[in-house]
Design a protein around this motif. Structure first.
Motif: not given
Ligand code: ADP
Length: 618
Positions: A145-146, A156-158, A165, A168-172, A233
């Motif tokens: 989901y982003w 922003s992505y998880t 990526w 399970e880590t959120e990436e921005i 989103e």
């Protein structure tokens, strides 16, 4: 009523307690319920005033609850600290939950607020489960989901797409940074979707890492924040497996479709579920029609009907679910059709048995095999006939030669004229026989070498027949030779000698095989042809021999002299003249040999020779 300070007024305290929402339990330190105010409903343990009263909750509550609850309350009694905790309360068929806030009342008593939180806990649990499921689904379906801020240009992505990526880590990250991973040709398309998102966009694009991955992006929401920033989103799914699976499938079906073998699959009841292009063409199934509307036994010639299909599936089962067979299309039909087929049962993932059929067209091979077999038989037959011919020839040559040599020697010492004449005629007839044989052999070798020559000229047929008859004026047999000619003269453009050769050969045969009655030579005009016939009243020929006597070296009776070549030479000559030869015969009654020579176009002859009445009458 004076309400000021009502909560602190002792005389209102009982009423106020009754109105508060929690159940109150007044317990001895050992857990015995001394007093209670019950607010909970439909609870099997804490339901009304009297169930708990006088009972010890540590023995009354289920063990699972007591294990948690008892140490907590003992701690409160001992230390005087308030305990606030949630507990499970298992009851038959259902789990209850409660919150208990326990206070130390005095050295011997505890006051506990019991709050039923079953519904809330269940909701929470449901939410947790749903969330867990969602996470698991995302993990399995490789979905991430982003959200994208169109002003800050940050993504922003998880999630679990698992290409750029980790999970399970959120990436921005800035969009520009993410775009570095995107396949160059797809970058602008992705930017367009994010910047001009309508809320329903989807996009498939590629990501380049160790290899090219396929992902699918879907926008699910576009909204404006209070600060004026637009947030887009959505989710992204890793569809690499699907695409590569699909690619493999496409390649496979392309290969199957372009195969020159007929490939089809059916259910056990005969319903066709797949047929490649070749098969559809053979079965006359139009492109675009629903293949499943057909049964194998309705469109495939091998399976004439349902019964034939059932027999086939039974045989397949009996044969360990695999069969190899050659199918030949039934005769009569103009061409040989033959298929080399293999069929096997394949169980799909729904546990359904499917029959796959691979059929290779081997008609050409079968045709060659049959031709080869025929050629082999012919070669063997020819070999057999040649051997017979050689032994026969040595006999045929030796007999007249012996008599020539023998009688010439005797003649030298013979004085009497009559006797000498008699021997002379024997020598002459032997000479003739020998000459004829040599002529036939020479003709045969010319036919074989393709040097058999024809000299065409204008021939009057009645004259030709009479000339043939002259050769038989000293006919030594007792059978008369008759001539039946049309009244009018007929002319033909033909090779006189070859025509006479054929007629003479037929007359020779007729005289040879006729002991009584007569032999008749005649001819007549039929549309487009002149048909000659030599009819005799001789021994006749049995039906099984009628077809072979025109073959080389074929003789019916090996005790009667002959080479077995005459009719074969006749046939070659007549066919070279564009005609055909045939025979009808009855054993003991006689035979009629007839042959037809095509007439040339009258106009063509006129051009060559000028107009003559004879041709028009033909
Ligand atoms: P041959 O030199 O042996 O006569 P042919 O090719 O002329 O060879 O004839 C083949 C065979 O056909 C003969 O051997 C004979 O058995 C049969 N045949 C031909 N003509 C007649 C006939 N008019 N009546 C009966 N049998 C005949």
């Amino acid at each position: 009523m004076e309400t000021k300070g009502v909560l602190h007024d002792e005389k209102h305290s009982a009423r106020l307690l009754n109105m508060t929402c929690d159940t109150l339990l007044f317990l001895k330190n050992d857990g015995t319920c001394v007093d209670m105010i019950v607010k909970t409903e439909n609870n099997p343990y804490v339901n009304d005033q009297y169930t708990l009263l006088g009972k010890n909750i540590f023995t009354f509550f289920p063990e699972e609850t007591v294990q948690e609850l008892k140490p907590a309350l003992e701690q409160v009694a001992k230390k005087g600290e308030v305990s606030n905790a949630n507990y499970n309360l298992p009851a038959p068929g259902r789990m209850y939950f409660f919150k208990l806030i326990a206070h130390k009342y005095d050295d011997e008593h505890l006051l506990c607020q019991y709050r039923d939180i079953t519904i809330r806990s269940q909701m929470k649990r449901k939410l947790e489960t749903a969330n867990q499921r969602l996470i698991e689904t995302g993990r399995q379906a490789k979905i991430g989901y982003w959200s994208y801020n169109t002003v800050t240009k940050m993504i922003s992505y998880t999630g679990y797409v698992g290409v750029v990526w980790g999970v399970e880590t959120e990436e921005i990250v800035p969009l520009a940074e993410y775009l570095e991973h995107v396949y160059p040709a797809d970058r602008q398309k992705l930017v367009d979707v994010l910047e001009r998102a309508t809320g329903e966009d989807t996009l498939e694009y590629r990501i380049v890492k160790d290899k090219v991955y396929y992902v699918k992006l879907k926008v699910i929401d576009v909204h404006r924040e209070k600060n004026g920033e637009t947030i887009v989103e959505g989710y992204t799914q890793n569809i690499d497996n699907i695409i590569s699976g699909w690619d493999r499938l496409k390649m496979l079906s392309l290969a199957l479709d372009n195969s020159n073998d007929s490939i089809f699959a059916t259910k056990m009841d005969g319903t066709i579920i797949f047929a490649n292009r070749f098969c559809r063409k053979k079965c006359h199934i139009a492109i675009g029609t629903d293949i499943m509307a057909y049964k194998a036994y309705e469109v495939l010639e091998k399976f004439e009907n349902k019964e034939a299909w059932d027999n086939f599936t039974r045989e397949l089962r009996d044969n360990d679910n695999a069969l190899q067979y050659i199918w030949n299309a039934p005769n009569p039909r103009p061409e040989i059709i033959s298929y080399d087929c293999s069929a096997f049962v394949f169980r799909n993932e729904y546990d359904e048995d499917l029959i796959w059929h691979l059929c290779r067209d081997v008609s050409e091979r079968s045709r060659h095999e049959i031709e080869l077999k025929k050629a082999k038989e012919k070669a063997e037959e020819s070999d057999r006939l040649k051997s017979a011919f050689i032994s026969n020839m040595s006999h045929e040559i030796r007999t007249p030669l012996n008599s020539i040599v023998g009688f010439s020697t005797i003649m030298a010492g013979i004085e009497k004229r009559e006797e000498r004449d008699q021997y002379l005629s024997i020598i002459e007839s032997s000479n003739k026989r020998l000459l004829m044989l040599i002529d036939e052999l020479l003709d045969l070798s010319k036919i074989e070498a393709g040097t058999f020559e024809f000299n065409y000229s204008r021939i009057e047929l009645n004259d030709l027949c009479r000339e043939v008859m002259v050769n038989y004026q000293f006919n030594t047999t007792f059978v008369p030779l008759r001539l039946e000619l049309p009244d009018e003269d007929f002319y033909m453009w033909t090779d006189k000698n070859r025509l006479m050769q054929v007629i003479s050969n037929l007359i020779d045969n007729a005289l040879k095989f006729t002991k009584q009655g007569s032999v008749t030579l005649g001819y007549r005009a039929i549309p487009g042809f002149v048909e000659f016939s030599v009819e005799d009243t001789g021994i006749g020929i049995s039906p099984d021999k009628l077809t072979v006597i025109f073959d080389r070296f074929e003789r019916v009776d090996h005790f009667i002299p002959g080479s077995g070549l005459g009719l074969s030479i006749c046939k070659s000559i007549v066919e070279r003249m564009g005609g055909d030869i045939s025979v009808t015969s009855e054993v003991g009654v006689g035979s009629v040999f007839s042959f037809r020579i095509p007439l040339e176009d009258a106009r063509e002859i006129e051009e060559r020779y000028g107009k003559t009445g004879a041709f028009t009458s033909l």
